[in-house]
Design a protein around this motif. Structure first.
Motif, PDB file in Angstrom:
ATOM      1  N   GLU A   1       0.783  -1.238   0.000  1.00 47.30           N
ATOM      2  CA  GLU A   1       0.000   0.000   0.000  1.00 47.30           C
ATOM      3  C   GLU A   1       0.820   1.296   0.000  1.00 47.30           C
ATOM      4  O   GLU A   1       0.412   2.282  -0.613  1.00 47.30           O
ATOM      5  CB  GLU A   1      -0.997   0.008   1.175  1.00 47.30           C
ATOM      6  N   HIS A   2       1.966   1.323   0.665  1.00 48.31           N
ATOM      7  CA  HIS A   2       2.705   2.598   0.708  1.00 48.31           C
ATOM      8  C   HIS A   2       3.392   2.889  -0.633  1.00 48.31           C
ATOM      9  O   HIS A   2       3.492   4.043  -1.047  1.00 48.31           O
ATOM     10  CB  HIS A   2       3.719   2.597   1.858  1.00 48.31           C
TER      11      HIS A   2
ATOM     12  N   HIS B   1      -7.743  -1.055   6.088  1.00 50.27           N
ATOM     13  CA  HIS B   1      -7.629  -1.650   4.748  1.00 50.27           C
ATOM     14  C   HIS B   1      -8.821  -2.547   4.395  1.00 50.27           C
ATOM     15  O   HIS B   1      -9.282  -2.545   3.259  1.00 50.27           O
ATOM     16  CB  HIS B   1      -6.330  -2.456   4.641  1.00 50.27           C
TER      17      HIS B   1
ATOM     18  N   THR C   1       3.567   4.946   9.338  1.00 51.34           N
ATOM     19  CA  THR C   1       2.657   4.010   9.978  1.00 51.34           C
ATOM     20  C   THR C   1       2.843   4.087  11.496  1.00 51.34           C
ATOM     21  O   THR C   1       3.863   4.581  11.982  1.00 51.34           O
ATOM     22  CB  THR C   1       2.917   2.583   9.453  1.00 51.34           C
TER      23      THR C   1
ATOM     24  N   HIS D   1      -1.437   9.437   7.894  1.00 53.18           N
ATOM     25  CA  HIS D   1      -1.024   8.112   7.411  1.00 53.18           C
ATOM     26  C   HIS D   1      -2.241   7.299   6.971  1.00 53.18           C
ATOM     27  O   HIS D   1      -2.170   6.547   5.988  1.00 53.18           O
ATOM     28  CB  HIS D   1      -0.225   7.340   8.455  1.00 53.18           C
TER      29      HIS D   1
ATOM     30  N   ASP E   1      -2.772   5.530   3.479  1.00 59.04           N
ATOM     31  CA  ASP E   1      -3.239   4.153   3.249  1.00 59.04           C
ATOM     32  C   ASP E   1      -4.443   4.142   2.301  1.00 59.04           C
ATOM     33  O   ASP E   1      -4.557   3.267   1.435  1.00 59.04           O
ATOM     34  CB  ASP E   1      -3.650   3.504   4.581  1.00 59.04           C
TER      35      ASP E   1
HETATM   36 ZN   LIG Z   1       0.079   2.206   6.185  1.00 59.06          ZN
END
Ligand SMILES: [Zn+2]
Length: 277
Positions: free
Chosen positions: A72-73, A260, A185, A233, A237
């Motif tokens: 994801e990053h 997520h 994160t 953050h 995400d």
């Molecule tokens: Zn993250």
């Protein structure tokens, strides 16, 4: 209107995986079509919500028993740099954690020239609001006529450290390289033992995460990189997860207790309701 772009030359990133703690290396190579695709052991996996799994508190892409963890990053960095088409060669089990944010990816991609592909990044047209819930979490989306995607995240944790933080940003802002990319994160100490027992965050440290102790005190000596770093953050995400959807969404989105799994559920319902499943 956003146009499709790739990079002009290959870029490498090396580090360790946050879950496995093992060496991880990726090579980004230009591609003129086909969207974002990962390749590992000669198997290609598209960056597509239909191949995505959120059960490890991060996004894994899975195909033919092949897993690529924590994408994801990197995907968020591609959103920020407006890279739509790319092949990502993966050596190891996951994407390098680097500093736990998208900043190292963004900085290196910004150092290369971009190649315009002469095509528009297709926009999703949604005519009605969408509401998605998962446990206590919730996303409410509603369309508008703008070219923006205004997102609000509302954080709420029982652990001390992050008071009910709220942050709103336009996810197509040209300033995301500074507004979102550096946000790392985060974890609470009370999570860490439990995650390690699940063989997760073996590579986690204060070098790649913001960590709060049991009293809610920040353990990172350097402090936060920015105000509301944790909620930023979560927006990072969110854009990483939105890269798993082939079209660009506009409108407004509010995410309460974001995560997520909630994002993936939203993308699946979005695809179903727009006939793009
Ligand atoms: Zn993250």
């Amino acid at each position: 209107m956003r146009t499709r772009q790739t990079i002009s030359e290959p870029i490498c990133f090396e580090g360790i995986g946050i879950h496995s703690g093992k060496p991880a290396k990726i090579t980004l190579t230009p591609r003129c079509s086909g969207g974002i695709r990962f390749i590992k052991d000669n198997v290609e996996i598209p960056a597509d919500y239909r191949f995505a799994d959120a059960s490890l508190r991060s996004i894994s892409l899975i195909k033919d028993n092949l897993h690529i963890m924590v994408v994801e990053h990197l995907l968020a960095a591609l959103w920020i740099c407006q890279i739509s088409d790319l092949l990502i060669d993966v050596q190891g089990e996951e994407i390098p954690a680097l500093d736990g944010s998208a900043m190292p990816f963004v900085e290196k991609i910004h150092q290369t020239t971009r190649k315009e592909l002469g095509k528009v990044w297709e926009r999703e047209s949604v005519m009605h609001p969408i509401r998605v819930t998962r446990d206590e979490s919730e996303i409410i989306y509603f369309p508008d006529s703008s070219e923006s995607l205004i997102a609000t995240v509302i954080l709420s944790y029982p652990e001390p450290g992050i008071d009910d933080e709220v942050e709103t940003l336009n996810l197509y802002s040209p300033d995301l390289s500074t507004e979102l990319a550096p946000a790392r994160t985060f974890a609470f100490c009370s999570w860490i033992e439990q995650l390690k027992q699940r063989q997760l965050i073996q590579g986690g440290s204060l070098n790649n995460a913001v960590v709060f102790d049991e009293q809610g005190k920040l353990l990172n000596e350097q402090g936060f990189r920015m105000g509301r770093e944790c909620s930023r953050h979560k927006l990072l995400d969110l854009i990483g997860d939105m890269m798993l959807y082939p079209r660009r969404l506009t409108g407004r989105i509010i995410s309460y207790k974001p995560g997520h799994a909630l994002d993936l559920k939203f993308l699946r319902i979005l695809a179903k309701e727009t006939g793009n499943e």
